[in-house]
Design a protein around this motif. Structure first.
Motif, mmCIF file in Angstrom:
data_model
loop_
_atom_site.group_PDB
_atom_site.id
_atom_site.type_symbol
_atom_site.label_atom_id
_atom_site.label_comp_id
_atom_site.label_asym_id
_atom_site.label_seq_id
_atom_site.Cartn_x
_atom_site.Cartn_y
_atom_site.Cartn_z
ATOM 1 N N ALA A 8 27.197 91.225 127.712
ATOM 2 C CA ALA A 8 25.786 90.983 127.370
ATOM 3 C C ALA A 8 25.058 92.299 127.088
ATOM 4 N N PHE A 9 25.313 93.304 127.926
ATOM 5 C CA PHE A 9 24.696 94.614 127.683
ATOM 6 C C PHE A 9 25.178 95.207 126.364
ATOM 7 N N GLY A 10 26.485 95.060 126.090
ATOM 8 C CA GLY A 10 27.003 95.552 124.820
ATOM 9 C C GLY A 10 26.420 94.802 123.638
ATOM 10 N N ALA A 11 26.240 93.476 123.795
ATOM 11 C CA ALA A 11 25.682 92.669 122.711
ATOM 12 C C ALA A 11 24.222 93.037 122.446
ATOM 13 N N ILE A 12 23.475 93.348 123.502
ATOM 14 C CA ILE A 12 22.069 93.753 123.323
ATOM 15 C C ILE A 12 21.990 95.045 122.512
ATOM 16 N N ALA A 13 22.834 96.013 122.876
ATOM 17 C CA ALA A 13 22.837 97.281 122.131
ATOM 18 C C ALA A 13 23.310 97.066 120.695
ATOM 19 N N SER A 14 24.338 96.240 120.524
ATOM 20 C CA SER A 14 24.849 95.963 119.183
ATOM 21 C C SER A 14 23.804 95.238 118.343
ATOM 22 N N ALA A 44 32.658 96.991 119.762
ATOM 23 C CA ALA A 44 34.072 97.314 119.982
ATOM 24 C C ALA A 44 34.237 98.286 121.139
ATOM 25 N N ILE A 45 33.306 99.235 121.283
ATOM 26 C CA ILE A 45 33.354 100.171 122.414
ATOM 27 C C ILE A 45 33.276 99.409 123.732
ATOM 28 N N THR A 46 32.391 98.432 123.794
ATOM 29 C CA THR A 46 32.250 97.623 125.008
ATOM 30 C C THR A 46 33.547 96.885 125.327
ATOM 31 N N CYS A 47 34.135 96.264 124.320
ATOM 32 C CA CYS A 47 35.367 95.500 124.534
ATOM 33 C C CYS A 47 36.522 96.412 124.945
ATOM 34 N N ILE A 48 36.609 97.598 124.344
ATOM 35 C CA ILE A 48 37.689 98.530 124.686
ATOM 36 C C ILE A 48 37.548 99.022 126.118
#
Length: 363
Positions: A200-206, A224-228
């Protein structure tokens, strides 16, 4: 002040994840021989001296520094070779882009030196503030401070006729903040709830990158950075492999469907620049005079260079490729230094990645 200090110490403790202790076997260790008073005193002195020496030694990776300096100097040489003609035509100064990039590189080395002297745990302690700051900087793009180039509004005007792309700050902020969250969650990061929270945090930034700066490619990179990062800390690999295979199959089917739609409709005349890029990728020859002009000219440059290239400064395509000093500079490197030169560059970047991974594993 004490409350603020306690908050920072608490955050830093969240980043210092202790290593798991090895399982102790239920076997009695052999009894150590008793030492005399003098031998015990000598052993204690040696132990204290060894501890003090270890505390004073600071590891510095000179191999990493060497490859960074070489890549930077090589980049400046190729930038001048690539941009001298266009800079002379546009600004009357063939050193315009070279001087600008050299100053930025020198400032970058100063920042790198300062950052290397600071405990990296401090950055993690302020990861939340850096994350919010990155979102704020992207929001400034939508204010009068934002600049638009070639139909894209992604930059902020800075003093000295300089610009800043806030999406680049977001990449660093996501690395710091997501890593901090994963350390803070501990084993909870392995659960579905923990993964959803981090995603969720990665999606907000994305989403901020996509909707505030209209930059789809960087938004994909941020996600992708979040997922990695989740993949790196997760103990199981099989679920991620399955997800990657499914995602690759869906992407392949989507590309096939899109290519059929483009072939049977008048999508090439669409004003959507993202769709134009996809069309240029799938069939660059179809729009060689319009949307694919830059791509085709870059391919001509790569093909004409051969294996060893035409020689430094002997490129002809740099005079016709639009914005050649930006993303298309690799095509000119291929033309002047050939495939061999590009292979050397890729090997240097591979070595750079290896040193970064080595430092990360031993941090």
């Amino acid at each position: 002040m004490n409350t603020y200090r306690q908050t920072i110490d608490r955050r830093r403790q969240g980043l210092r994840t202790p290593k798991p202790e090895p399982e102790r076997k239920n076997v009695r260790s052999a009894a150590k021989p008793k030492r005399s008073g003098i031998s015990r005193m000598i052993a204690d002195r040696r132990k204290r001296a060894k501890t003090a020496a270890t505390a004073q030694v600071q590891y510095f990776d000179y191999d990493l520094l060497l490859v960074i300096v070489f890549l930077m100097c090589f980049g400046l040489v190729m930038l001048y070779s690539t941009s001298a003609y266009e800079a002379d035509v546009d600004f009357g100064n063939d050193l315009y882009y070279f001087t600008r990039q050299a100053l930025i590189g020198a400032a970058g080395f100063v920042v790198m030196f300062v950052v290397s002297k600071i405990d990296y745990h401090i950055y993690g302690a302020f990861a939340g503030e850096i994350y919010v700051f990155a979102m704020f900087m992207m929001a400034l793009v939508q204010t009068p401070l934002g600049l638009e180039f070639n139909g894209a509004r992604r930059w902020i005007q800075l003093p000295g006729n300089q610009t800043l792309q806030p999406a680049e700050i977001t990449k660093i902020a996501v690395i710091l903040f997501i890593a901090y969250e994963l350390c803070r969650l501990g084993k909870k990061a392995y659960t579905i709830q923990g993964i959803i929270r981090v995603l969720a945090f990665g999606a907000i930034a994305s989403g901020g990158v996509l909707f505030l700066t209209d930059n789809l490619s960087t938004a994909i990179i941020v996600m992708a950075i979040t997922c990695i990062l989740i993949f790196v800390i997760h103990p199981k690999t099989k679920p991620f492999v399955v997800i990657i295979i499914i995602g690759a199959l869906i992407a392949a089917v989507g590309i096939i469907i899109l290519s059929v739609i483009i072939a049977n409709t008048d999508a090439a005349s669409s004003g959507n620049f993202r769709l134009q890029r996809v069309i240029s990728w799938l069939n660059p020859e179809a729009t060689a005079d319009t949307g694919s002009y830059q791509v085709m000219q870059g391919l001509y440059a790569i093909g004409s260079g051969g294996f060893f290239g035409k020689g430094l400064g002997n490129s002809a395509q740099k005079m016709v490729i639009p914005e050649v000093q930006n993303d298309m500079i690799l095509s000119i490197i291929c033309e002047e230094l050939g495939v061999f030169g590009v292979i050397v560059i890729l090997c240097l970047f591979g070595f750079l990645l290896y040193r970064l991974m080595f430092i990360a594993q031993n941090a």
